[in-house]
Design a protein around this motif. Structure first.
Motif, PDB file in Angstrom:
ATOM      1  N   UNK A   1       0.792  -1.230   0.000  1.00 53.65           N
ATOM      2  CA  UNK A   1       0.000   0.000   0.000  1.00 53.65           C
ATOM      3  C   UNK A   1       0.829   1.288   0.000  1.00 53.65           C
ATOM      4  N   UNK A   2       1.928   1.392   0.760  1.00 52.38           N
ATOM      5  CA  UNK A   2       2.643   2.669   0.823  1.00 52.38           C
ATOM      6  C   UNK A   2       3.555   2.955  -0.373  1.00 52.38           C
ATOM      7  N   UNK A   3       3.628   2.054  -1.337  1.00 55.23           N
ATOM      8  CA  UNK A   3       4.530   2.289  -2.463  1.00 55.23           C
ATOM      9  C   UNK A   3       4.074   3.501  -3.276  1.00 55.23           C
ATOM     10  N   UNK A   4       5.018   4.228  -3.871  1.00 56.25           N
ATOM     11  CA  UNK A   4       4.651   5.420  -4.644  1.00 56.25           C
ATOM     12  C   UNK A   4       3.656   5.131  -5.762  1.00 56.25           C
ATOM     13  N   UNK A   5       3.690   3.918  -6.309  1.00 54.12           N
ATOM     14  CA  UNK A   5       2.786   3.610  -7.422  1.00 54.12           C
ATOM     15  C   UNK A   5       1.365   3.292  -6.964  1.00 54.12           C
ATOM     16  N   UNK A   6       1.132   3.195  -5.659  1.00 50.86           N
ATOM     17  CA  UNK A   6      -0.213   2.953  -5.168  1.00 50.86           C
ATOM     18  C   UNK A   6      -1.154   4.043  -5.664  1.00 50.86           C
ATOM     19  N   UNK A   7      -2.334   3.641  -6.137  1.00 55.71           N
ATOM     20  CA  UNK A   7      -3.305   4.615  -6.669  1.00 55.71           C
ATOM     21  C   UNK A   7      -4.316   5.063  -5.625  1.00 55.71           C
ATOM     22  N   UNK A   8      -4.216   4.559  -4.419  1.00 53.13           N
ATOM     23  CA  UNK A   8      -5.161   4.924  -3.371  1.00 53.13           C
ATOM     24  C   UNK A   8      -4.853   6.341  -2.884  1.00 53.13           C
ATOM     25  N   UNK A   9      -5.707   7.284  -3.246  1.00 56.28           N
ATOM     26  CA  UNK A   9      -5.514   8.695  -2.908  1.00 56.28           C
ATOM     27  C   UNK A   9      -6.862   9.312  -2.552  1.00 56.28           C
ATOM     28  N   UNK A  10      -6.820  10.391  -1.767  1.00 57.14           N
ATOM     29  CA  UNK A  10      -8.024  11.136  -1.408  1.00 57.14           C
ATOM     30  C   UNK A  10      -7.677  12.626  -1.382  1.00 57.14           C
ATOM     31  N   UNK A  11      -8.571  13.449  -1.891  1.00 54.30           N
ATOM     32  CA  UNK A  11      -8.314  14.885  -1.908  1.00 54.30           C
ATOM     33  C   UNK A  11      -8.165  15.432  -0.496  1.00 54.30           C
ATOM     34  N   UNK A  12      -8.925  14.887   0.444  1.00 56.47           N
ATOM     35  CA  UNK A  12      -8.790  15.259   1.854  1.00 56.47           C
ATOM     36  C   UNK A  12      -8.336  14.029   2.632  1.00 56.47           C
TER      37      UNK A  12
ATOM     38  N   UNK B   1     -13.700   3.703  -1.998  1.00 56.70           N
ATOM     39  CA  UNK B   1     -12.517   4.216  -2.688  1.00 56.70           C
ATOM     40  C   UNK B   1     -11.424   3.156  -2.717  1.00 56.70           C
ATOM     41  N   UNK B   2     -11.250   2.469  -1.597  1.00 60.29           N
ATOM     42  CA  UNK B   2     -10.271   1.374  -1.520  1.00 60.29           C
ATOM     43  C   UNK B   2     -10.577   0.334  -2.602  1.00 60.29           C
ATOM     44  N   UNK B   3     -11.792  -0.089  -2.686  1.00 61.81           N
ATOM     45  CA  UNK B   3     -12.152  -1.156  -3.604  1.00 61.81           C
ATOM     46  C   UNK B   3     -11.980  -0.750  -5.044  1.00 61.81           C
ATOM     47  N   UNK B   4     -12.074   0.545  -5.335  1.00 64.47           N
ATOM     48  CA  UNK B   4     -11.921   1.039  -6.699  1.00 64.47           C
ATOM     49  C   UNK B   4     -10.458   1.248  -7.094  1.00 64.47           C
ATOM     50  N   UNK B   5      -9.581   1.534  -6.120  1.00 65.90           N
ATOM     51  CA  UNK B   5      -8.235   2.003  -6.485  1.00 65.90           C
ATOM     52  C   UNK B   5      -7.078   1.241  -5.836  1.00 65.90           C
ATOM     53  N   UNK B   6      -7.351   0.331  -4.914  1.00 66.12           N
ATOM     54  CA  UNK B   6      -6.259  -0.311  -4.181  1.00 66.12           C
ATOM     55  C   UNK B   6      -5.842  -1.634  -4.809  1.00 66.12           C
ATOM     56  N   UNK B   7      -5.867  -1.717  -6.125  1.00 62.83           N
ATOM     57  CA  UNK B   7      -5.410  -2.938  -6.798  1.00 62.83           C
ATOM     58  C   UNK B   7      -3.903  -3.111  -6.598  1.00 62.83           C
TER      59      UNK B   7
END
Length: 251
Positions: free
Chosen positions: A162-173, A241-247
């Motif tokens: 999860x903490x890798x730079x390529x992780x797509x899990x992001x939130x504006x806030x 959001x996790x389910x959509x972007x945390x592949x």
């Protein structure tokens, strides 16, 4: 978990995947991997096993290039030979890991106590998650994942991938997800913002909390089951959001 434990679970999980595939049509769709049929799943996992074994067996200090991968995989088998081909590669991986020296030096791509610990752990969870996929294709409920194994897989996912730079899990806030297995002492807080997620052990205030048996959280956060309303409190949109972007991808 110690390396012999990891290898022993890998042995069992691979055998269960193969047995499930042997009793299921290979063109069965995989509900948890919508683009795949069962044959795609078995082929992929068998190729990953051969790829991993090549790094450990050869003590490779750099990842295999495309030609090296194809050499490790060998030709794709016909359907009639696919399950036995999988069993052969899985058995070889288990044997290679069991025989490797504790001070093995080779390439790896996530933090771990040693390269050997990394490869044993990564292949255990690769195989366990895809065993769940195979059972979904067969239309059967997933066999339970032991709580210690599930907690180890959550730790790999949360603190490794999860903490890798390529992780797509992001939130504006910035928002925080708490992961709290009910049957294990471990817990984690995952802060999701505009930078790669930050993960720290322990409990604390969170915008969304997922709780329940480690088995259920393992399947949930590896995106292999839907969330039960009883296991989620707080802002469910964070879990969506996790389910959509945390592949997860390996590289």
């Amino acid at each position: 978990m110690e390396i012999p434990e990891l290898v022993d679970v890998l042995r069992r999980e691979g055998a269960l995947l193969a047995d499930t595939a042997a009793g299921t049509p290979l063109d069965a769709p995989v509900p948890t991997c919508p683009d795949w049929r069962l044959r795609d799943l078995v082929l992929h996992t068998g190729q990953v096993h051969r790829w991993a074994a090549a790094h450990v067996k050869g003590g490779l200090t750099r990842p295999l290039d495309e030609a090296g991968q194809e050499a490790a995989w060998g030709p794709a088998p016909a359907d009639a030979e696919l399950v036995e081909w999988f069993r052969t590669g899985h058995a070889d991986l288990v044997a290679v890991l069991a025989a490797a020296p504790a001070d093995l030096a080779c390439w790896s791509f996530l933090p771990a106590p040693s390269p050997l610990a990394f490869w044993a752990r990564r292949q255990l969870h690769e195989t366990t998650v895809h065993r769940v996929d195979a059972q979904a294709a067969a239309g059967t409920a997933p066999s339970p994942v032991d709580a210690a194994v599930a907690a180890d897989g959550l730790a790999e996912l949360l603190t490794g991938f999860l903490p890798r730079p390529k992780s797509r899990l992001r939130s504006a806030t910035a928002r925080t997800l708490a992961v709290r297995p009910a049957d294990r002492p471990e817990s984690w807080l995952v802060t999701v913002g505009q930078e790669p997620p930050q993960v720290r052990p322990g409990a604390g205030p969170a915008d969304c909390t997922v709780g329940g048996p480690a088995h259920d959280l393992y399947l949930l956060l590896w995106n292999r089951r839907e969330a039960d309303p009883a296991t989620v409190t707080g802002d469910r949109s964070l879990l969506e959001l996790w389910r959509e972007t945390a592949a997860v991808t390996w590289s």
